[in-house]
Design a protein around this motif. Structure first.
Motif, PDB file in Angstrom:
ATOM      1  N   UNK A 210       0.809  -1.143  -0.016  1.00  0.00           N
ATOM      2  CA  UNK A 210      -0.146  -0.081  -0.071  1.00  0.00           C
ATOM      3  C   UNK A 210       0.825   1.208   0.011  1.00  0.00           C
ATOM      4  N   UNK A 211       0.584   2.279  -0.980  1.00  0.00           N
ATOM      5  CA  UNK A 211       1.148   3.504  -1.127  1.00  0.00           C
ATOM      6  C   UNK A 211       0.002   4.510  -1.120  1.00  0.00           C
ATOM      7  N   UNK A 212       0.107   5.364   0.022  1.00  0.00           N
ATOM      8  CA  UNK A 212      -0.669   6.281   0.263  1.00  0.00           C
ATOM      9  C   UNK A 212      -0.295   7.771  -0.127  1.00  0.00           C
ATOM     10  N   UNK A 213      -1.170   8.360  -0.580  1.00  0.00           N
ATOM     11  CA  UNK A 213      -0.829   9.749  -0.926  1.00  0.00           C
ATOM     12  C   UNK A 213      -1.649  10.660  -0.032  1.00  0.00           C
ATOM     13  N   UNK A 214      -1.042  11.992   0.365  1.00  0.00           N
ATOM     14  CA  UNK A 214      -1.583  12.818   1.114  1.00  0.00           C
ATOM     15  C   UNK A 214      -3.300  12.970   1.054  1.00  0.00           C
ATOM     16  N   UNK A 215      -3.909  12.761   2.295  1.00  0.00           N
ATOM     17  CA  UNK A 215      -5.404  13.185   2.259  1.00  0.00           C
ATOM     18  C   UNK A 215      -5.658  14.447   1.856  1.00  0.00           C
ATOM     19  N   UNK A 216      -4.909  15.697   2.229  1.00  0.00           N
ATOM     20  CA  UNK A 216      -5.211  16.847   2.070  1.00  0.00           C
ATOM     21  C   UNK A 216      -5.381  16.982   0.531  1.00  0.00           C
TER      22      UNK A 216
END
Length: 198
Positions: A30-36
């Protein structure tokens, strides 16, 4: 099983982790990008494109994008087509958590609904109140939320503390409150299918 990289919105990282664990999908990274990024949807497509390039540089052959359209106006679909990857269907996470088909059936009520998820119930101040200066200028609440009639909290988990937060948010906005325990909706089958190579 061939490894899979999931490039995801940080706002659903916890939920994706829960689905992966519950289904023992240990071959998924899993690679997550900023929620903002949701506050600047024009930045989502370039960020996902860079994440796809980075994953490919690391030798990943299979990539799944765990973003709905999220305000990109079809830009994310165009990117996925160009890159030969798939994404979870839906206009936004509210739709796929509810279930895209069910969400579409309820379309008439959407215009006057402000949606919450577990993430947004936790992060309302950081993602809504502070960016829109509701904390310093409460008088803008009416300008921003005057056309809404209710807050609908699409709950992923049965959490009394988050329910209280949802109620408090609705009260702060002067709106009616409704909570629906929907779980992970279409997210689970989408991730399971992607992990299986379906």
């Amino acid at each position: 099983m061939e490894p899979l990289t999931v490039i995801a919105c940080g706002a659903i990282a916890r939920e994706i982790g829960a689905v992966l664990a519950a289904n023992r999908l240990q071959h998924v990274t899993l690679t997550c990008l900023p929620a903002i990024l949701h506050n600047a949807p024009q930045k989502i497509v370039p960020a996902v494109e860079a994440a796809i390039a980075a994953a490919r540089e690391q030798g990943c052959q299979r990539i799944f994008v765990a973003y709905a359209d999220c305000g990109t106006g079809g830009g994310l679909d165009a990117l996925c087509l160009r890159e030969g990857v798939t994404r979870i269907p839906g206009p936004h996470c509210y739709a796929f958590f509810r279930g895209n088909a069910q969400f579409a059936e309820e379309a008439e009520e959407h215009l006057t609904t402000f949606w919450l998820t577990d993430f947004l119930a936790r992060q309302f101040d950081a993602f809504v109140a502070k960016p829109f200066k509701l904390d310093r200028h409460p008088e803008v609440v009416g300008m921003l939320f005057g056309h809404y009639e209710r807050v609908v909290y699409l709950a992923q988990t049965d959490d009394a503390a988050l329910d209280r937060r949802g109620r408090a948010i609705a009260a702060r906005l002067g709106l009616a409150y409704e909570r629906r325990l929907v779980g992970y909706g279409d997210l689970t089958p989408a991730l399971v299918a992607a992990a299986a190579g379906a």
